[in-house]
Motif scaffolding. Structure first.
Motif, PDB file in Angstrom:
ATOM      1  N   LYS A 189      -4.061 -15.263  36.803  1.00 19.99           N
ATOM      2  CA  LYS A 189      -4.076 -13.934  36.187  1.00 19.99           C
ATOM      3  C   LYS A 189      -3.109 -13.011  36.930  1.00 19.99           C
ATOM      4  N   ARG A 190      -2.277 -12.307  36.172  1.00 20.32           N
ATOM      5  CA  ARG A 190      -1.339 -11.353  36.753  1.00 20.32           C
ATOM      6  C   ARG A 190      -1.917  -9.944  36.640  1.00 20.32           C
ATOM      7  N   ASP A 225      -3.771  -9.796  30.816  1.00 18.73           N
ATOM      8  CA  ASP A 225      -2.619 -10.125  31.646  1.00 18.73           C
ATOM      9  C   ASP A 225      -1.784  -8.880  31.923  1.00 18.73           C
ATOM     10  N   ARG A 226      -1.386  -8.728  33.196  1.00 22.72           N
ATOM     11  CA  ARG A 226      -0.560  -7.639  33.682  1.00 22.72           C
ATOM     12  C   ARG A 226      -1.269  -6.287  33.666  1.00 22.72           C
TER      13      ARG A 226
END
Length: 265
Positions: free
Chosen positions: A2-3, A214-215
């Motif tokens: 996971k970012r 994500d992000r």
């Protein structure tokens, strides 16, 4: 993997805050820094940040946190000062006028443009992302003025827009709105918990990144006490900043990221 975009969003508030942010950025414990170009410290604190950003080789995003509602930061545009004086208005003031269509659009855009110009003139480049302090990006008329100010200032490439923490539907709706103007957004998760004990924060962080897209941007507010910060914030807020600084710098936090398979993007 996971970012997560772990972001400190008040660079320029006080020397102790700035030092803590630079130290964490240098150690790879932050992935984004938003700067307060409206601060009087920006003209002297931008260069140390620039040196750290260059040293980490583009590891982190450097952006701009626009200000319209902070009593501790001064307006930058002559238009605002002539119209409203030397202080910003409260978040509630914007909420009421955004709802009724009574915002002074030209005055607000002039102030936003002045802050964008102040950032780019010292940084010698555009912000990689833009947020609006105190969650004011939620008000669509203000978001439109942010976009208009970026275009008026000729900011290229276009920065990412950061929307405050919201449910999935609201965030997707804003992403579509921004896309129509040619901009991309990053989703925003809940900020780090305001806890005054290191052990409690370490425990909370084991679950904090679960379920985030994500992000996703996760806002933190590390800092160290100094005379300026003591004048600006109550002791409890300063303790929270110092706990976040110590926890984010710790090996335990690094181990938590590895265990949870989280990458600071």
């Amino acid at each position: 993997m996971k970012r997560i975009t772990l972001a400190a969003v008040d660079y320029g508030l006080a020397f102790g805050v700035d030092r803590a942010i630079r130290d964490l950025l240098s150690a790879g414990r932050l992935s984004a820094v938003a700067c307060l170009a409206a601060s009087d410290l920006w003209s002297r604190e931008y260069r140390p940040l620039q040196e750290v950003a260059e040293a980490v080789g583009g590891h982190a995003l450097i952006g701009l946190n626009l200000v319209l509602s902070d009593p501790n930061l001064p307006p930058q545009s002559e238009r605002w000062q002539t119209t409203f004086g030397a202080r910003f208005r409260s978040p509630a003031w914007y909420a009421r006028r955004a709802l009724t269509g009574l915002l002074p659009d030209e005055v607000i855009q002039a102030e936003l443009e002045a802050q964008i110009a102040r950032f780019t003139s010292f940084w010698a480049g555009p912000p990689e992302f833009v947020s609006l302090r105190n969650g004011l990006m939620r008000h669509r008329p203000l978001a439109r003025l942010v976009i208009a100010a970026l275009k008026a200032q000729g900011v290229t490439p276009q920065p990412l827009l950061i929307y405050p923490h919201a449910d999935g539907w609201e965030a997707r709706r804003f992403a579509r709105f921004a896309a129509r103007a040619g901009l991309t957004t990053l989703p925003c998760g809940p900020r780090l918990p305001d806890l005054e004990e290191e052990a409690a924060l370490q425990a909370a962080l084991r679950l904090h990144f679960d379920g985030l897209p994500d992000r996703a941007v996760v806002v933190c507010r590390p800092g160290e006490a100094d005379d300026r910060l003591r004048r600006l914030e109550p002791r409890s807020d300063i303790r929270i900043r110092e706990v976040q600084r110590r926890v984010l710098a710790s090996q335990t936090f690094f181990n938590t990221l590895a265990e949870k398979d989280v990458f600071l993007y």
